[in-house]
Design a protein around this motif. Structure first.
Motif, PDB file in Angstrom:
ATOM      1  N   UNK A   1       0.837  -1.202   0.000  1.00 30.90           N
ATOM      2  CA  UNK A   1       0.000   0.000   0.000  1.00 30.90           C
ATOM      3  C   UNK A   1       0.874   1.256   0.000  1.00 30.90           C
ATOM      4  N   UNK A   2       1.891   1.276   0.862  1.00 27.36           N
ATOM      5  CA  UNK A   2       2.750   2.447   0.931  1.00 27.36           C
ATOM      6  C   UNK A   2       3.681   2.548  -0.265  1.00 27.36           C
ATOM      7  N   UNK A   3       4.024   1.409  -0.869  1.00 27.90           N
ATOM      8  CA  UNK A   3       4.804   1.446  -2.104  1.00 27.90           C
ATOM      9  C   UNK A   3       3.996   2.043  -3.247  1.00 27.90           C
ATOM     10  N   UNK A   4       2.737   1.652  -3.359  1.00 32.82           N
ATOM     11  CA  UNK A   4       1.870   2.221  -4.384  1.00 32.82           C
ATOM     12  C   UNK A   4       1.563   3.682  -4.068  1.00 32.82           C
ATOM     13  N   UNK A   5       1.565   4.028  -2.776  1.00 29.35           N
ATOM     14  CA  UNK A   5       1.384   5.434  -2.401  1.00 29.35           C
ATOM     15  C   UNK A   5       2.529   6.292  -2.923  1.00 29.35           C
ATOM     16  N   UNK A   6       3.720   5.704  -3.115  1.00 28.37           N
ATOM     17  CA  UNK A   6       4.823   6.467  -3.700  1.00 28.37           C
ATOM     18  C   UNK A   6       4.450   6.908  -5.112  1.00 28.37           C
ATOM     19  N   UNK A   7       3.650   6.101  -5.807  1.00 27.51           N
ATOM     20  CA  UNK A   7       3.169   6.528  -7.127  1.00 27.51           C
ATOM     21  C   UNK A   7       2.234   7.722  -7.006  1.00 27.51           C
ATOM     22  N   UNK A   8       1.393   7.742  -5.964  1.00 33.15           N
ATOM     23  CA  UNK A   8       0.557   8.919  -5.723  1.00 33.15           C
ATOM     24  C   UNK A   8       1.432  10.121  -5.408  1.00 33.15           C
ATOM     25  N   UNK A   9       2.482   9.913  -4.610  1.00 38.22           N
ATOM     26  CA  UNK A   9       3.441  10.990  -4.325  1.00 38.22           C
ATOM     27  C   UNK A   9       4.106  11.466  -5.607  1.00 38.22           C
ATOM     28  N   UNK A  10       4.386  10.545  -6.495  1.00 37.99           N
ATOM     29  CA  UNK A  10       4.982  10.871  -7.791  1.00 37.99           C
ATOM     30  C   UNK A  10       4.062  11.782  -8.597  1.00 37.99           C
ATOM     31  N   UNK A  11       2.781  11.453  -8.625  1.00 41.52           N
ATOM     32  CA  UNK A  11       1.811  12.277  -9.355  1.00 41.52           C
ATOM     33  C   UNK A  11       1.721  13.672  -8.740  1.00 41.52           C
TER      34      UNK A  11
ATOM     35  N   UNK B   1       2.855  11.517   1.580  1.00 43.18           N
ATOM     36  CA  UNK B   1       2.667  10.158   1.062  1.00 43.18           C
ATOM     37  C   UNK B   1       3.950   9.343   1.125  1.00 43.18           C
ATOM     38  N   UNK B   2       5.109  10.006   1.049  1.00 41.82           N
ATOM     39  CA  UNK B   2       6.398   9.320   1.090  1.00 41.82           C
ATOM     40  C   UNK B   2       6.850   8.983   2.505  1.00 41.82           C
ATOM     41  N   UNK B   3       6.288   9.656   3.503  1.00 41.42           N
ATOM     42  CA  UNK B   3       6.793   9.537   4.868  1.00 41.42           C
ATOM     43  C   UNK B   3       6.797   8.108   5.421  1.00 41.42           C
ATOM     44  N   UNK B   4       5.741   7.294   5.228  1.00 39.74           N
ATOM     45  CA  UNK B   4       5.757   5.954   5.837  1.00 39.74           C
ATOM     46  C   UNK B   4       6.869   5.045   5.336  1.00 39.74           C
ATOM     47  N   UNK B   5       7.402   5.300   4.145  1.00 42.08           N
ATOM     48  CA  UNK B   5       8.498   4.476   3.627  1.00 42.08           C
ATOM     49  C   UNK B   5       9.864   5.099   3.866  1.00 42.08           C
ATOM     50  N   UNK B   6       9.916   6.307   4.447  1.00 37.50           N
ATOM     51  CA  UNK B   6      11.193   6.965   4.672  1.00 37.50           C
ATOM     52  C   UNK B   6      11.902   7.333   3.392  1.00 37.50           C
ATOM     53  N   UNK B   7      11.150   7.484   2.303  1.00 40.85           N
ATOM     54  CA  UNK B   7      11.759   7.714   0.983  1.00 40.85           C
ATOM     55  C   UNK B   7      11.556   9.149   0.508  1.00 40.85           C
ATOM     56  N   UNK B   8      11.609  10.101   1.463  1.00 43.39           N
ATOM     57  CA  UNK B   8      11.371  11.494   1.117  1.00 43.39           C
ATOM     58  C   UNK B   8      12.344  12.061   0.114  1.00 43.39           C
ATOM     59  N   UNK B   9      13.571  11.501   0.044  1.00 46.14           N
ATOM     60  CA  UNK B   9      14.548  12.000  -0.937  1.00 46.14           C
ATOM     61  C   UNK B   9      14.100  11.735  -2.378  1.00 46.14           C
ATOM     62  N   UNK B  10      13.159  10.811  -2.575  1.00 49.90           N
ATOM     63  CA  UNK B  10      12.600  10.566  -3.912  1.00 49.90           C
ATOM     64  C   UNK B  10      12.019  11.855  -4.487  1.00 49.90           C
TER      65      UNK B  10
END
Length: 379
Positions: A122-132, A148-157
């Motif tokens: 769910x949070x991986x697919x949320x990265x796609x929402x963050x991408x949009x 949207x990126x916060x739960x995966x710690x991938x804010x640098x994306x």
């Protein structure tokens, strides 16, 4: 007597809310797991995303319809499409809280693995929402992207994708562009570490050009990571320290899902150098696309990736498909699983890649070392 042409309508308009099914699946799993006391129902989300959706993709088939140019301004301006992406976020966070609560209650090994995969997907697919959201000029949408990126710690994306990947895509310099002969398992550490280093360099340079330290509140990486610490801290505060392993594991699954998608989006594709020594401009030939309708609905048309790279400010409902774009044999949900099995991936994708370049492997973005040979062998 001439009959006036009917105005164009977005036939997918009623389908876009289906994207919200993804963060809704953990609630269905909770209902069934509670009613039956069976931990196997925590596998509902991965089964639907990686099993049911690929099957429906195959049955429904492709959609190659493009919106006419005259309809694009109204589509871009419509708040309906924006609100669907906005609503994904509260559903995402509610799903994370539900799975976290189930974890600390002790679901056993079977249920625990299912919960990690559920929250991670769910949070991986949320990265796609963050991408949009992150590609848009509106300040609110850019902040929502970081949330949207916060739960995966991938804010640098947020930094690397917009200012790094879009500049270097389909070149050896891009850590998020996979190479011919490079397995996903070799690509994973290269892209995870390389994207992080690149993002920090980009953000450091931005602040130094403004005459200030990169350790500044306006550092887009740091404030995104602060959100991650806040989210994880809140959940640990509510559910206890037993939630920490779950939160870390689901984050790894989440950003691995993103990187698996990155792996298949540009595999082996290369922008050629011009007479000036610079890379040619990005065009539809430099992204693998898929017109599978079902996955495109669930992923906000991420699979129309060529148009996204050519026009990153275009909203998902206006993205187009092009004949010049190389086509994947299936949707992302299917190809993600194929990417995890390197010999199968190479057997399917290497011949397609070589055909795209007329059989000339020298035109591809290749892994270092001897030229890739047997499509059934991975490096």
């Amino acid at each position: 007597m001439a009959v006036a042409a009917l105005p164009w309508r977005d036939r997918k308009r009623p389908l876009w809310p289906l994207a919200l099914v993804v963060p809704g699946l953990p609630f269905a799993a909770l209902l069934f797991a509670t009613a039956t006391s069976s931990p196997w129902f925590w596998w509902l989300t991965p089964v639907v995303i990686l099993g049911v959706i690929p099957l429906v993709d195959l049955l429904v088939g492709d959609d190659r319809a493009n919106p006419p140019d005259e309809a694009v301004p109204a589509l871009q301006a419509s708040p309906y499409y924006r609100w669907i992406t906005y609503l994904f976020l509260p559903a995402q966070y509610a799903a994370l809280a539900v799975t976290c609560a189930a974890w600390v209650r002790g679901p056993g090994v079977i249920g625990g693995v299912g919960l990690v995969l559920t929250a991670g997907l769910v949070n991986g697919i949320a990265i796609n929402t963050a991408h949009e959201l992150g590609h848009k000029r509106e300040t609110a949408e850019r902040w929502l992207s970081k949330i949207a990126l916060a739960p995966t710690g991938y804010g640098h994306f947020f930094v690397e994708h917009n200012r790094g990947h879009h500049v270097r895509v389909a070149t050896p310099e891009d850590p998020a562009s996979s190479r011919l002969g490079e397995s996903f398992w070799r690509f994973w550490p290269r892209t995870v570490l390389g994207s992080l280093r690149s993002a920090w360099r980009l953000e450091t340079s931005r602040h130094r050009l403004r005459g200030r330290s990169p350790w500044h509140p306006r550092n887009d990486i740091l404030n995104a990571w602060v959100m991650t610490v806040a989210v994880l801290g809140l959940l640990i505060g509510v559910f206890g320290v037993r939630a920490l392993p779950f939160l870390l594991l689901q984050a790894v699954v989440g950003f691995t899902t993103l990187e698996a998608v990155n792996y298949l989006e540009h595999y082996g594709l290369l922008r050629q150098r011009t007479a000036t020594g610079r890379y040619e401009g990005v065009d539809p030939r430099h992204s693998w696309n898929s017109d599978r309708l079902t996955t495109n609905v669930f992923l906000f048309q991420l699979q129309r990736h060529s148009d996204h790279h050519a026009n990153p400010l275009r909203r998902y409902q206006t993205l187009r498909t092009f004949d010049a774009s190389p086509q994947l044999p299936a949707g992302y949900a299917t190809m993600l699983l194929v990417a995890l099995i390197p010999p199968l991936w190479r057997r399917i994708m290497d011949p397609r890649l070589l055909a795209h370049y007329g059989g000339d492997a020298g035109l591809t973005n290749r892994a270092p070392g001897p030229p890739a040979g047997d499509p059934g062998r991975s490096r």
